[in-house]
Each structure stands twice: as structure tokens, then as C-alpha cells.
Design an enzyme around this catalytic site. Structure first.
Site, PDB file in Angstrom:
ATOM      1  N   GLU A  64      44.535 -25.364 -25.659  1.00 25.04           N
ATOM      2  CA  GLU A  64      43.195 -24.997 -26.103  1.00 25.04           C
ATOM      3  C   GLU A  64      42.201 -25.064 -24.956  1.00 25.04           C
ATOM      4  OE1 GLU A  64      39.103 -25.695 -27.776  1.00 25.04           O
ATOM      5  OE2 GLU A  64      40.288 -26.902 -26.393  1.00 25.04           O
ATOM      6  N   ASP A  94      46.493 -30.807 -25.830  1.00 26.96           N
ATOM      7  CA  ASP A  94      46.335 -30.764 -24.374  1.00 26.96           C
ATOM      8  C   ASP A  94      44.988 -31.343 -23.983  1.00 26.96           C
ATOM      9  OD1 ASP A  94      44.951 -28.461 -25.464  1.00 26.96           O
ATOM     10  OD2 ASP A  94      44.727 -27.742 -23.398  1.00 26.96           O
TER      11      ASP A  94
END
Length: 415
Positions: free
Chosen positions: A186, A91
């Protein structure tokens, strides 16, 4: 064979893999309760899964939450070596636009200003970012000034996949079983929340999620997120005397009540801070999103209580339930998890030295999946991935830095 033989073919593989990753929109969203937090993250997750299968990893899987695992099989006759792992997140940060990323490649950079966007004259300059001077003669990958780049942490993803492909293509490099993992979310502090450590099966691992060449980290911030809601009363402004309570004005007052010298821009090293991330406001209600950070456990607890105290004081002044706060822990300092396990850090330092890199062991002013994973029973230091100026349009990475990170992975495996 002391180091990876990184010829032009592998250089191009690494570059093209990274460019393909950053073009896939995969920003996470802290407001979402799902995992992954955004549907768009499935696009890059599925892309990586197919890559792992194509290059020959075994037992490749992706679970219902987007966690990817795969394995480079051991090529030892009598394998008594522990399985070691390498992990990165796919991400990108919601701090800046991550959609429609158009990476630009600048070969043989000579220290000049880089005009990233000819229409807006958006420029990446060494006069503003002195770190650029360290990359003269190298190949830089930048944004076009409209988005972040996503080197955090798609550089790490590309390095791990390329290292795995290299090891499979070069069986003369003897090694035990190697686990690779890729996580969602994350950037919003939830990257390891649903990571199946037992299934991963590694004795220890490394996150490839650091900055410049040589960074090696095994301690980080303790982290929490805080949401402060301030309630006002909206009435017609023409009839507001003695009635209206403007939540936006109250929010401004609350913001000023926190220490001005304890922010990210006024602290360094082991100093903690309160960081106002986002403000959503109108007359009737305001929502303030903060992150709270400190390396020291006791100081971290004091910071959380201080935030609650400020809300209580605010309510004493403006009325009960004018403000409310919700604080959620995100991750803890992983340093204490390495007591008696420093050989894991030493192994990475040795691998760097074999690659001609002087290790820069320091504390992270941030966090990685490795912080949570270490507390979940998987010791997981953090190694550089090469990116600079994360989370914004000035982000860049040198291809040579990514090559060195890939080389370090191979050297760890060989050891």
C-alpha cells in the site's frame, strides 16, 4: 450490550499483537516490479495467516501475491445481512528505516519529553509535537529513534485481528459474515492492484488506516508517480571544458523550475502539490522521483500535463532528450463512488458515536487501499487506526486509540 467490554486481557492481547507485528521487517520497495515488492513482506503475511487460523476464522487464504483473506462466520439463524469487510496493509513505508524496530511502551504518559534513545538523546517532545498533550494519562508506544514504528498500518492489522478474535469469543454479539483482508505494498501505491474483490465477497468494507481517533474519510487525493531522468555527459574533469554535461547540476535546475509554493510543506486542505521523494544522481545521469497529488480531477490532469510541459521546456533549452519523464497513475479520489451510498459512511459515524467518539469527517491528504477498491466495486471509506507522525522516527500510537478503533469495528458489525 452497547459497547465492547474491553477488559485487561483484551487490552494485553491488542498490545502484544501490535508489538509482535511491528518487530517484523516488512518495508515495501517502489523500485521492485514484483508483488509483494519485497520478499520480507512474506514474513508478516504468513504470521497473520497463522493467527487467523488459530483464532478460528474460516476460509483463511493467502494468494501468490501476498493478499490475505479470512472470514468470521455469521452467527445469525436466518442470515440476510450483507457481508461487510475490514482491510489493512502490512507493509511499511520505504520513507524511513523499518528494519530492527524496537518499540517502547510508556504507561501513564504525563506530558513530559520522552528520551527515546539514551545514546543519541533522540527525544519526542510536546514542544515540537503538540498532539502529545492529548494523550496525557494514556499508554504510548514509540520508536527507539532509529526506525519508524509501523503503526501505519500494523495498528490497523492488530485492531482487525483483535476485533475478529473478540467476536468469535463472544457469540452473544449477533452479526452476519465478516470478511477481513490484508494487503502488501500500500505504501508504494499498489496495495489494491491485485486484490480479488469478487473473492472477498463483501458488499462494502472499511480500511483501518487513518490517524487520530475520530477520523472518517471518504475522499482523498488523485495520485500519480513521476520519474524524471536527466542525461549528462561524463568526461575527466581535467579535460571537461566545453564537453562535460553535469546531470546533477541540470537536475538542480529542473527541481527549481517547479513551483516552490506547491509542495507538501507549503500546502494544506484541498491544495495539491508536487513532492520530490528521492534523488539518485551522478555526473552522467540523475533520476528524480516525484509524486503528484490533487483532490480535484481537472487540476490533477493539469498537474500531470504541467510536469510534461516542464520536461519539454527543459529539452528546448538543453537539447533534445536531455530529460525524459514517465508518469504513472496510482489511485483516484473515491468521493464520487459514494454517490447514493452514504449510508456506508453514516454507519461508521454512528458506530463511533456509540463508542463516545465524535466523528471527524475530512478529506485525506494521501490515499488508502480503499481509494482503489472503491473504483474496483468495493466502496471502502477509511477509519482511524490511531497512529501519529507516520513514516519516521517520531511515530507513535496510544494503546487507548487502538482500543477505540477495535471497539468501532465491533460496533459496525453489531449494527
Amino acid at each position: 450490550m452497547s459497547t465492547i467490554e474491553f477488559n485487561s486481557m483484551w487490552r494485553e492481547k491488542l498490545l502484544n499483537r501490535f508489538l509482535s507485528y511491528v518487530k517484523i521487517y516488512s518495508t515495501s520497495d517502489a523500485e521492485s516490479e514484483t508483488t509483494p515488492s519485497t520478499e520480507r513482506q512474506w514474513n508478516i503475511a504468513n504470521y497473520i495467516v497463522e493467527e487467523l487460523k488459530t483464532i478460528g476464522l474460516e476460509d483463511v487464504s493467502i494468494d501468490s501475491h501476498g493478499y490475505i483473506m479470512g472470514y468470521v462466520p455469521s452467527n445469525l439463524e436466518n442470515d440476510s445481512q450483507p457481508t461487510i469487510g475490514f482491510i489493512s496493509h502490512y507493509d511499511t513505508s520505504p520513507d524511513f528505516n523499518g528494519e530492527n524496530v524496537k518499540p517502547q511502551v510508556w504507561e501513564n504518559y504525563q506530558g513530559e519529553d520522552l528520551i527515546l534513545n539514551k545514546e543519541t538523546h533522540f527525544t519526542l517532545s510536546p514542544s515540537k509535537f503538540e498532539s502529545l498533550k492529548r494523550y496525557i494519562g494514556q499508554t504510548l508506544i514509540t520508536t527507539d529513534g532509529n526506525t519508524l514504528l509501523g503503526a501505519d498500518d500494523k495498528a490497523g492489522c492488530a485492531e482487525i485481528v483483535t476485533a475478529a478474535e473478540y467476536l468469535i469469543a463472544n457469540p452473544e454479539i449477533k452479526h452476519g459474515r465478516i470478511a477481513v483482508g490484508f494487503t502488501p505494498d500500500e505504501e508504494i501505491g499498489r496495495g489494491a492492484h491485485k486484490f480479488d474483490v469478487a473473492k472477498f465477497g463483501a458488499e462494502f468494507a472499511y480500511t483501518m488506516d487513518g490517524g487520530e481517533v475520530g477520523e472518517l474519510e471518504y475522499e482523498n487525493f488523485n495520485a500519480a508517480g513521476a520519474v524524471v531522468k536527466i542525461h549528462g555527459l561524463s568526461v575527466h574533469p581535467g579535460y571537461a571544458f566545453g564537453k562535460m554535461v553535469n546531470a546533477s547540476l541540470l537536475a538542480a535546475e529542473f527541481i527549481q523550475s517547479l513551483p516552490a509554493n506547491e509542495t507538501p510543506s507549503t500546502t494544506k486542505g484541498f491544495d495539491g502539490f508536487y513532492h520530490l521523494m528521492d534523488v539518485t544522481s551522478d555526473v552522467s545521469e540523475c533520476k528524480l522521483q516525484y509524486i503528484i497529488r490533487d483532490h480535484d480531477d481537472e487540476k490533477f490532469e493539469v498537474r500531470k500535463k504541467f510536469m510534461e510541459q516542464k520536461v519539454a521546456e527543459f529539452n528546448e533549452k538543453h537539447g533534445e532528450k536531455t530529460a525524459e519523464v514517465e508518469i504513472k497513475e496510482q489511485y483516484r479520489n473515491m468521493k464520487q463512488q459514494f454517490e447514493g451510498k452514504m449510508h456506508i459512511v453514516d454507519l461508521a459515524a454512528k458506530a463511533m458515536k456509540e463508542s463516545g467518539i465524535e466523528p471527524k469527517i475530512k478529506a485525506i491528504r494521501g490515499g488508502t487501499d480503499g481509494a482503489q477498491l472503491s473504483y474496483m466495486g468495493l466502496p471502502c471509506p477509511n477509519i482511524f487506526a490511531g497512529g501519529i507522525n507516520f513514516h519516521g522516527p517520531y511515530e507513535y500510537v496510544a494503546l487507548e486509540s487502538m482500543m477505540k478503533a477495535t471497539e468501532v469495528i465491533v460496533n459496525i458489525v453489531k449494527a
